[in-house]
Design a protein around this motif. Structure first.
Motif, PDB file in Angstrom:
ATOM      1  N   ALA A   7     -41.125  47.905 -30.779  1.00  0.00           N
ATOM      2  CA  ALA A   7     -40.714  48.603 -29.548  1.00  0.00           C
ATOM      3  C   ALA A   7     -41.962  49.002 -28.764  1.00  0.00           C
ATOM      4  O   ALA A   7     -42.122  50.139 -28.344  1.00  0.00           O
ATOM      5  CB  ALA A   7     -39.870  49.819 -29.888  1.00  0.00           C
ATOM      6  N   VAL A   8     -42.846  48.033 -28.579  1.00  0.00           N
ATOM      7  CA  VAL A   8     -44.168  48.336 -28.038  1.00  0.00           C
ATOM      8  C   VAL A   8     -44.098  48.901 -26.619  1.00  0.00           C
ATOM      9  O   VAL A   8     -44.886  49.774 -26.245  1.00  0.00           O
ATOM     10  CB  VAL A   8     -45.047  47.058 -28.101  1.00  0.00           C
ATOM     11  CG1 VAL A   8     -44.525  45.989 -27.168  1.00  0.00           C
ATOM     12  CG2 VAL A   8     -46.492  47.375 -27.803  1.00  0.00           C
ATOM     13  N   ASP A   9     -43.151  48.436 -25.807  1.00  0.00           N
ATOM     14  CA  ASP A   9     -43.055  48.934 -24.426  1.00  0.00           C
ATOM     15  C   ASP A   9     -42.676  50.411 -24.373  1.00  0.00           C
ATOM     16  O   ASP A   9     -43.103  51.135 -23.464  1.00  0.00           O
ATOM     17  CB  ASP A   9     -42.019  48.113 -23.642  1.00  0.00           C
ATOM     18  CG  ASP A   9     -42.484  46.677 -23.425  1.00  0.00           C
ATOM     19  OD1 ASP A   9     -43.709  46.467 -23.346  1.00  0.00           O
ATOM     20  OD2 ASP A   9     -41.627  45.771 -23.350  1.00  0.00           O
ATOM     21  N   GLU A  10     -41.888  50.871 -25.326  1.00  0.00           N
ATOM     22  CA  GLU A  10     -41.486  52.277 -25.354  1.00  0.00           C
ATOM     23  C   GLU A  10     -42.528  53.149 -26.052  1.00  0.00           C
ATOM     24  O   GLU A  10     -42.726  54.307 -25.689  1.00  0.00           O
ATOM     25  CB  GLU A  10     -40.139  52.419 -26.080  1.00  0.00           C
ATOM     26  CG  GLU A  10     -38.987  51.701 -25.398  1.00  0.00           C
ATOM     27  CD  GLU A  10     -37.713  51.778 -26.211  1.00  0.00           C
ATOM     28  OE1 GLU A  10     -37.811  51.997 -27.439  1.00  0.00           O
ATOM     29  OE2 GLU A  10     -36.631  51.623 -25.635  1.00  0.00           O
ATOM     30  N   VAL A  11     -43.182  52.571 -27.051  1.00  0.00           N
ATOM     31  CA  VAL A  11     -44.094  53.341 -27.893  1.00  0.00           C
ATOM     32  C   VAL A  11     -45.450  53.548 -27.233  1.00  0.00           C
ATOM     33  O   VAL A  11     -46.025  54.642 -27.289  1.00  0.00           O
ATOM     34  CB  VAL A  11     -44.254  52.639 -29.265  1.00  0.00           C
ATOM     35  CG1 VAL A  11     -45.433  53.208 -30.033  1.00  0.00           C
ATOM     36  CG2 VAL A  11     -42.972  52.774 -30.077  1.00  0.00           C
ATOM     37  N   PHE A  12     -45.978  52.518 -26.591  1.00  0.00           N
ATOM     38  CA  PHE A  12     -47.355  52.574 -26.084  1.00  0.00           C
ATOM     39  C   PHE A  12     -47.614  53.730 -25.115  1.00  0.00           C
ATOM     40  O   PHE A  12     -48.651  54.396 -25.227  1.00  0.00           O
ATOM     41  CB  PHE A  12     -47.724  51.233 -25.446  1.00  0.00           C
ATOM     42  CG  PHE A  12     -48.668  50.428 -26.292  1.00  0.00           C
ATOM     43  CD1 PHE A  12     -48.362  50.150 -27.617  1.00  0.00           C
ATOM     44  CD2 PHE A  12     -49.873  49.959 -25.786  1.00  0.00           C
ATOM     45  CE1 PHE A  12     -49.224  49.417 -28.417  1.00  0.00           C
ATOM     46  CE2 PHE A  12     -50.747  49.231 -26.574  1.00  0.00           C
ATOM     47  CZ  PHE A  12     -50.423  48.960 -27.895  1.00  0.00           C
ATOM     48  N   PRO A  13     -46.739  53.987 -24.125  1.00  0.00           N
ATOM     49  CA  PRO A  13     -47.036  55.101 -23.204  1.00  0.00           C
ATOM     50  C   PRO A  13     -47.241  56.437 -23.928  1.00  0.00           C
ATOM     51  O   PRO A  13     -48.130  57.214 -23.559  1.00  0.00           O
ATOM     52  CB  PRO A  13     -45.800  55.143 -22.299  1.00  0.00           C
ATOM     53  CG  PRO A  13     -45.274  53.741 -22.323  1.00  0.00           C
ATOM     54  CD  PRO A  13     -45.534  53.252 -23.712  1.00  0.00           C
ATOM     55  N   ILE A  14     -46.426  56.691 -24.966  1.00  0.00           N
ATOM     56  CA  ILE A  14     -46.544  57.958 -25.698  1.00  0.00           C
ATOM     57  C   ILE A  14     -47.829  57.979 -26.515  1.00  0.00           C
ATOM     58  O   ILE A  14     -48.579  58.968 -26.514  1.00  0.00           O
ATOM     59  CB  ILE A  14     -45.322  58.139 -26.625  1.00  0.00           C
ATOM     60  CG1 ILE A  14     -44.041  58.257 -25.800  1.00  0.00           C
ATOM     61  CG2 ILE A  14     -45.497  59.357 -27.519  1.00  0.00           C
ATOM     62  CD1 ILE A  14     -42.780  58.233 -26.625  1.00  0.00           C
ATOM     63  N   VAL A  15     -48.109  56.862 -27.209  1.00  0.00           N
ATOM     64  CA  VAL A  15     -49.287  56.812 -28.078  1.00  0.00           C
ATOM     65  C   VAL A  15     -50.575  56.861 -27.266  1.00  0.00           C
ATOM     66  O   VAL A  15     -51.521  57.570 -27.622  1.00  0.00           O
ATOM     67  CB  VAL A  15     -49.245  55.543 -28.960  1.00  0.00           C
ATOM     68  CG1 VAL A  15     -50.500  55.455 -29.808  1.00  0.00           C
ATOM     69  CG2 VAL A  15     -48.003  55.561 -29.847  1.00  0.00           C
ATOM     70  N   VAL A  16     -50.616  56.124 -26.161  1.00  0.00           N
ATOM     71  CA  VAL A  16     -51.831  56.101 -25.322  1.00  0.00           C
ATOM     72  C   VAL A  16     -52.137  57.493 -24.790  1.00  0.00           C
ATOM     73  O   VAL A  16     -53.303  57.926 -24.764  1.00  0.00           O
ATOM     74  CB  VAL A  16     -51.650  55.092 -24.170  1.00  0.00           C
ATOM     75  CG1 VAL A  16     -52.775  55.243 -23.140  1.00  0.00           C
ATOM     76  CG2 VAL A  16     -51.625  53.677 -24.715  1.00  0.00           C
ATOM     77  N   GLN A  17     -51.106  58.215 -24.389  1.00  0.00           N
ATOM     78  CA  GLN A  17     -51.326  59.582 -23.900  1.00  0.00           C
ATOM     79  C   GLN A  17     -51.926  60.459 -24.994  1.00  0.00           C
ATOM     80  O   GLN A  17     -52.860  61.234 -24.749  1.00  0.00           O
ATOM     81  CB  GLN A  17     -50.005  60.176 -23.406  1.00  0.00           C
ATOM     82  CG  GLN A  17     -50.153  61.581 -22.814  1.00  0.00           C
ATOM     83  CD  GLN A  17     -48.839  62.107 -22.277  1.00  0.00           C
ATOM     84  OE1 GLN A  17     -47.823  61.414 -22.296  1.00  0.00           O
ATOM     85  NE2 GLN A  17     -48.856  63.332 -21.774  1.00  0.00           N
ATOM     86  N   GLY A  18     -51.414  60.335 -26.229  1.00  0.00           N
ATOM     87  CA  GLY A  18     -51.961  61.119 -27.330  1.00  0.00           C
ATOM     88  C   GLY A  18     -53.386  60.719 -27.679  1.00  0.00           C
ATOM     89  O   GLY A  18     -54.231  61.585 -27.964  1.00  0.00           O
ATOM     90  N   ILE A  19     -53.664  59.411 -27.642  1.00  0.00           N
ATOM     91  CA  ILE A  19     -55.014  58.930 -27.956  1.00  0.00           C
ATOM     92  C   ILE A  19     -56.022  59.462 -26.943  1.00  0.00           C
ATOM     93  O   ILE A  19     -57.095  59.985 -27.311  1.00  0.00           O
ATOM     94  CB  ILE A  19     -55.024  57.384 -27.968  1.00  0.00           C
ATOM     95  CG1 ILE A  19     -54.201  56.836 -29.149  1.00  0.00           C
ATOM     96  CG2 ILE A  19     -56.448  56.846 -28.012  1.00  0.00           C
ATOM     97  CD1 ILE A  19     -54.775  57.118 -30.504  1.00  0.00           C
ATOM     98  N   GLU A  20     -55.714  59.350 -25.665  1.00  0.00           N
ATOM     99  CA  GLU A  20     -56.647  59.801 -24.622  1.00  0.00           C
ATOM    100  C   GLU A  20     -56.835  61.309 -24.649  1.00  0.00           C
ATOM    101  O   GLU A  20     -57.936  61.820 -24.399  1.00  0.00           O
ATOM    102  CB  GLU A  20     -56.148  59.357 -23.243  1.00  0.00           C
ATOM    103  CG  GLU A  20     -56.096  57.851 -23.048  1.00  0.00           C
ATOM    104  CD  GLU A  20     -57.474  57.207 -23.190  1.00  0.00           C
ATOM    105  OE1 GLU A  20     -58.467  57.817 -22.730  1.00  0.00           O
ATOM    106  OE2 GLU A  20     -57.562  56.101 -23.766  1.00  0.00           O
ATOM    107  N   LYS A  21     -55.789  62.024 -24.978  1.00  0.00           N
ATOM    108  CA  LYS A  21     -55.905  63.487 -25.081  1.00  0.00           C
ATOM    109  C   LYS A  21     -56.865  63.871 -26.192  1.00  0.00           C
ATOM    110  O   LYS A  21     -57.689  64.790 -26.032  1.00  0.00           O
ATOM    111  CB  LYS A  21     -54.524  64.094 -25.329  1.00  0.00           C
ATOM    112  CG  LYS A  21     -54.536  65.613 -25.415  1.00  0.00           C
ATOM    113  CD  LYS A  21     -53.137  66.156 -25.650  1.00  0.00           C
ATOM    114  CE  LYS A  21     -53.173  67.675 -25.763  1.00  0.00           C
ATOM    115  NZ  LYS A  21     -51.821  68.244 -26.028  1.00  0.00           N
TER     116      LYS A  21
END
Length: 454
Positions: A365-379
């Motif tokens: 479910a990469v399209d749904e997962v990536f936005p959430i994970v990327v935000q956490g990584i950058e934070k």
């Protein structure tokens, strides 16, 4: 003539055979009588020992001398030595007072817990254990009970071990002494394996112990892990497909056991039980994970670390069809954890991305997962105080970029736009508040001026 010649010899042979048989019968009779006398003597000795051992010592009364306690222990040793080889033919005249003596010793009031459950950590029984003063006697009583369970036939045991006996045994798991809990586990295992008609009741009784602990008390219960260990062997014997009764036990008892504050004291045994259910029927994994997320701790970092590890093990045992269902909620929770201010929680959540099965699930479910994970990584990269957490975050970022560079770049751009829009909105809100505050100050000045003029 031939008959006349043979009759004296035949008569002598018959007399000799009769005499021999009479001697054999007499010998057998004497042997049986000696055996019966020996057995009666043993029974009398047993009854005498049981009568003497029926008196229980408190081990706290100053009037109880060490010699009395030592003599009682020696008597229990003698009783065990006599009972050990006895496998069959033990009369009720012996068993009734013997089980009464066992009950008098074991089923006693327990002292209150010595430690708050919040302070219990895994594998630290030696640090918090409170030894039972009467253990020198109780140990032998448990040995005698175990020997009876091994030697006696189940039909005989049914006469002395009933539902109330089981309930009283389970109540003893609240003791702080791990030695007694180990003996109790052995006894319960034997009863469950031998008395089939009591199995259903025993499962319900153990469930009642769990439910009382979850919903009705916050007191320490050092035996929850031991009872779960018993359940682990029971679950191992469940056939597939699982009965509805067993699935209800998973969802209504095992999953809520993740909620109490002292879960880390028994988490190892709990995780093993849950894992066995998912291993037998992987489709249960969805309900299990959702239940665990529902009971996720807010301020208990130790529990978070344990639960992250448990989730990781469950993901490894799931089927591909379940990944689509669980990818988003799991990745959302793991992202919250990797943003934790507690470095242990954050590092444990970041290490999950080293698991190939978790990465495979996220890719479903990469399209749904990536936005959430990327935000956490950058934070994490911008704000986290721990250098090691930032380094691990950088490693995870490299892996995600390698997985899908275009999507990561797209998510990053969207994140920057979101931050810019949020910043603009915050600026506008701040300016509105400043105008409101200025208008309020002007209004106050005008009112004060009017009062002065009056």
């Amino acid at each position: 003539m031939g008959a006349h010649r043979n009759s004296p010899k035949a008569s002598r042979e018959e007399k000799s055979a009769t005499l021999k048989s009479l001697l054999e019968l007499d010998s057998m009779y004497n042997t049986r009588r000696q055996q019966q006398q020996r057995r009666n003597s043993e029974y009398e000795e047993l009854l005498s020992l049981i009568s003497y051992c029926s008196y229980t010592y408190t081990f706290t009364d100053p009037s109880e001398s060490p010699s009395q306690l030592h003599t009682k222990r020696n008597k229990l040793i003698d009783l065990f030595s006599i009972m050990k080889p006895m496998k069959v033919g033990v009369p009720s005249e012996i068993l009734s007072p013997l089980f009464a003596m066992i009950s008098d010793h074991l089923f006693r009031p327990l002292p209150p817990p010595s430690t708050s459950i919040v302070s219990i950590l895994p594998d630290d029984d030696d640090l918090i254990a409170t030894p039972t003063a009467a253990w020198p006697h109780l140990q032998l009583v448990y040995d005698i009970l175990l020997r009876l369970l091994i030697n006696l036939d189940s039909k005989i045991l049914h006469e002395y071990i009933d539902e109330s006996f089981i309930v009283n045994l389970l109540a003893l798991f609240q003791t702080d002494d791990p030695r007694e809990r180990d003996s109790l586990k052995n006894v319960i295992h034997r009863v469950y394996s031998k008395l089939h008609s009591l199995r259903s009741f025993m499962r319900r009784a153990m469930n009642d112990v769990f439910l009382h602990y979850i919903y009705e008390t916050e007191k320490k219960h050092g035996g929850i892990g031991d009872v779960l260990e018993i359940w682990g062997t029971i679950i191992n014997g469940f056939s597939v497909p699982l009965k509805e009764e067993h699935k209800l036990f998973l969802m209504r008892v095992l999953i809520p056991l993740h909620r109490p504050k002292g879960m880390q004291a028994y988490h190892k045994q709990l995780a093993y039980c849950v894992y066995q259910f998912v291993e037998k029927e992987p489709m249960l994994g969805v309900d299990v994970v959702r239940g665990m997320l529902r009971y996720w701790p807010v301020t208990n970092c130790q529990k978070e670390v344990l639960l992250i590890g448990e989730l990781e093990e469950l993901v490894e045992n799931m089927e591909t069809e379940q990944y689509n269902i669980l990818a988003l909620p799991l990745c959302r929770q793991i992202t919250k954890c990797l943003n934790s201010c507690n470095s242990q929680v954050a590092e444990r959540a970041l290490y999950v991305w080293n698991n190939e099965w978790f990465v495979k699930m996220a890719s479903q479910a990469v399209d749904e997962v990536f936005p959430i994970v990327v935000q956490g990584i950058e934070k994490n990269l911008n704000d986290h105080w721990s250098k090691s957490v930032r380094q691990l975050t950088e490693n995870v970022k490299e892996m995600l970029v390698e997985m899908d560079p275009n999507l990561y770049s797209k998510c990053l751009t969207q994140l920057h736009h979101h931050y810019s829009a949020t910043s603009e909105e915050e600026t506008k809100q701040r300016e509105r508040w400043e105008r409101i505050e200025m208008a309020a100050k002007i209004n106050q000045i005008i009112q004060e001026s009017q009062r002065m003029l009056m």
